[in-house]
Design an enzyme around this catalytic site. Structure first.
Site, PDB file in Angstrom:
ATOM      1  N   ASP A  58      -1.710   2.939  14.716  1.00  0.00           N
ATOM      2  CA  ASP A  58      -3.117   3.719  14.505  1.00  0.00           C
ATOM      3  C   ASP A  58      -2.664   5.129  14.499  1.00  0.00           C
ATOM      4  O   ASP A  58      -2.108   5.727  15.241  1.00  0.00           O
ATOM      5  CB  ASP A  58      -3.999   3.565  15.491  1.00  0.00           C
ATOM      6  CG  ASP A  58      -5.509   4.302  15.438  1.00  0.00           C
ATOM      7  OD1 ASP A  58      -5.410   5.432  15.307  1.00  0.00           O
ATOM      8  OD2 ASP A  58      -6.261   3.472  15.537  1.00  0.00           O
TER       9      ASP A  58
ATOM     10  N   HIS B  49      -6.739  14.222   4.099  1.00  0.00           N
ATOM     11  CA  HIS B  49      -8.098  14.434   3.191  1.00  0.00           C
ATOM     12  C   HIS B  49      -9.143  13.358   3.850  1.00  0.00           C
ATOM     13  O   HIS B  49     -10.408  13.743   3.104  1.00  0.00           O
ATOM     14  CB  HIS B  49      -7.724  14.730   1.836  1.00  0.00           C
ATOM     15  CG  HIS B  49      -7.687  13.395   1.039  1.00  0.00           C
ATOM     16  ND1 HIS B  49      -7.215  13.237  -0.102  1.00  0.00           N
ATOM     17  CD2 HIS B  49      -7.842  11.967   1.432  1.00  0.00           C
ATOM     18  CE1 HIS B  49      -7.274  12.108  -0.624  1.00  0.00           C
ATOM     19  NE2 HIS B  49      -7.362  11.136   0.369  1.00  0.00           N
TER      20      HIS B  49
ATOM     21  N   ARG C 105       0.745  10.799   2.712  1.00  0.00           N
ATOM     22  CA  ARG C 105       0.053  11.054   1.224  1.00  0.00           C
ATOM     23  C   ARG C 105      -1.212  10.398   1.326  1.00  0.00           C
ATOM     24  O   ARG C 105      -1.652   9.593   1.590  1.00  0.00           O
ATOM     25  CB  ARG C 105       0.751  10.284   0.336  1.00  0.00           C
ATOM     26  CG  ARG C 105       0.305  10.571  -1.089  1.00  0.00           C
ATOM     27  CD  ARG C 105       1.028   9.740  -2.163  1.00  0.00           C
ATOM     28  NE  ARG C 105       0.843   8.230  -2.136  1.00  0.00           N
ATOM     29  CZ  ARG C 105       1.183   7.408  -3.133  1.00  0.00           C
ATOM     30  NH1 ARG C 105       1.749   7.830  -4.076  1.00  0.00           N
ATOM     31  NH2 ARG C 105       1.100   6.082  -2.801  1.00  0.00           N
TER      32      ARG C 105
ATOM     33  N   GLY D  76       0.143   5.878   7.308  1.00  0.00           N
ATOM     34  CA  GLY D  76      -1.209   5.689   6.805  1.00  0.00           C
ATOM     35  C   GLY D  76      -0.399   5.363   5.322  1.00  0.00           C
ATOM     36  O   GLY D  76      -1.296   5.711   4.210  1.00  0.00           O
ATOM     37  N   GLY D  77       0.373   4.525   5.085  1.00  0.00           N
ATOM     38  CA  GLY D  77       1.046   4.414   3.999  1.00  0.00           C
ATOM     39  C   GLY D  77       0.622   3.197   2.920  1.00  0.00           C
ATOM     40  O   GLY D  77       0.965   2.823   1.822  1.00  0.00           O
TER      41      GLY D  77
END
Length: 454
Positions: free
Chosen positions: A310, A331, A327, A256-257
């Protein structure tokens, strides 16, 4: 008569400011000034970490200022400020989107509202009120009647600067206005689904945020730039306060960069690292372009690559040869989905693999986890400031930006802040254990995890 709270704040503020002067002198930093200058002050850059002593003293001083305002301000004034707080953002939008800040930068000594009216076709009477509000917020200063000049802070809003990326995402006011309605919505009020947020109410859609974004390339580009700017704000602390040399024997997978700003920064600082940026398909093109534009031209071919993946699919890169990094990813998701993401990485990781979770940890660090902590300040020769106010007060008063960011993410994604114990629960459910906790010169920390040996 005892003025204990006021006396404690005064003493702590004086100690913090004295420590700040000493730390700045030790780091050979020039004195601070609020006025706009030709050169950017070193503390305003996003390329180098703030020296440890300066970071801690500034944090304490700003917390004291916030606590002093809470103590001294009349409650009615506080209510009035909150009532009209929407104009803080709206006036900055005017400042940026109508070209005022860029024009003002050409006149360091100030420019009159009459000149701005002539050149930008904006009413000088209305501009005067807008600019005086910006002056009260610290963005500009009125040098004489109707003449305004930039402050040091307003440089961050110029074309190409990271603060501009934050301001340029449309629709945030509309989302904020939907918050009260969302909290009492009969279907959404107790839901943790990303399909039941203030974002859906504000935009009259049933699509979750990331699905909706795919249909609007302009919004996607602005949102990606905003996320990249937020990431780059904490990047210097991430690069400097974690032992990245321990990852040289593995390839770091940035899950998820985004556009790859962190991966590129790591490669530029540590040329021996190899990194893979994994993102949704629609983001890969942006990441590839970013690699071409920002990766050091002397880097070896294949130092940083981007691929579609994904987070909820099986991780294709497996074994001890990989370190996985997340990173500002977990959240974004409720607990069940966060556990699922980590389970995919736990299944792919080898016994020697590390999973690095870079997130904000809300609240205190419990004493029971003290043996896990790595704190740069504890091993660095710095001048510390005596504090007579509690650490919790420091945390609360120095955390307005991360609290506001957490609220915005709640409204668009239904995600939540987590304490260290809550992070431990999620990490443990995924079959992982925290083996190191690194406090950074940033509002985020690094939780270093490994798979639980069975």
């Amino acid at each position: 008569m005892s003025h204990r709270e006021l006396d404690n704040l005064q003493t702590t503020l004086n100690n913090a400011l004295n420590s700040l002067r000493i730390a700045m002198d030790k780091s050979m930093l020039s004195p601070l000034s609020s006025q706009y200058g030709i050169d950017m002050h070193p503390l305003d850059g996003l390329d180098q970490p703030t020296p440890v002593g300066v970071y801690e003293a500034r944090r304490a001083a700003l917390a004291c200022v916030a606590e002093l305002k809470n103590l001294l301000q009349h409650p009615f004034e506080k209510a009035a400020e909150s009532t009209f707080a929407m104009y803080d953002f709206a006036t900055v939008q005017v400042f940026v989107e109508h070209g005022i800040v860029d024009r003002m930068a050409k006149e360091p000594s100030g420019i009159s509202v009459k000149t701005l009216q002539s050149e930008l076709n904006l009413d000088s009477h209305k501009l005067t009120t807008v600019l005086r509000h910006l002056s009260a917020c610290g963005w500009v200063r009125e040098t004489q009647d109707g003449v305004f000049a930039m402050n040091r802070s307003s440089r961050i809003l110029l074309q190409g600067q990271r603060g501009r990326a934050l301001i340029s995402v449309p629709g945030n006011m509309r989302i904020a206005e939907a918050l009260p309605r969302w909290l009492t919505h009969p279907e959404f009020r107790f839901s943790n689904s990303p399909e039941h947020t203030a974002f859906q109410l504000a935009n009259d859609t049933t699509k979750p945020f990331f699905e909706w974004v795919k249909d609007d390339r302009n919004y996607l580009g602005r949102f990606a730039a905003c996320v990249e700017a937020l990431g780059e704000y904490v990047t210097p602390g991430i690069l400097s306060d974690y032992p990245w040399q321990t990852c040289l024997k593995s390839t770091i997978v940035d899950c998820g960069g985004g556009k790859g700003s962190l991966a590129i920064a790591l490669a530029n600082k540590f040329p021996a690292l190899r990194l893979v940026i994994q993102e949704r398909g629609e983001m890969v093109e942006l990441a590839v372009a970013n690699i071409k534009a920002r990766l050091d031209s002397n880097s070896a071919p294949g130092t940083v690559v981007a691929e579609a993946h994904d987070l909820f699919s099986a991780q294709p890169r497996t074994g001890d040869n990989y370190t996985f990094m997340l990173r500002h990813v977990l959240h974004n998701w409720p607990e069940t989905q966060a556990v699922s993401i980590l389970e995919k990485l736990a299944a792919a990781a080898g016994p020697k693999s590390k999973i690095l979770i870079i997130e904000r940890i809300s609240g205190h660090y419990p004493d029971t986890h003290a043996q896990l902590e790595y704190n740069l300040a504890s091993t660095t020769d710095i001048t510390t400031s005596a504090s007579l106010i509690t650490e919790q007060a420091l945390l609360n008063s120095s955390s307005r930006m991360p609290h506001a960011l957490a609220l915005h993410l709640l409204c668009i994604l239904n995600c939540h802040e987590r304490t260290l114990d809550q992070w431990r629960t999620i990490i443990s459910r995924a079959g992982l254990i925290i083996t190191g906790l690194y406090k950074l010169r940033a509002y985020v920390s690094i939780m270093e995890c490994r798979i639980i040996h069975t």
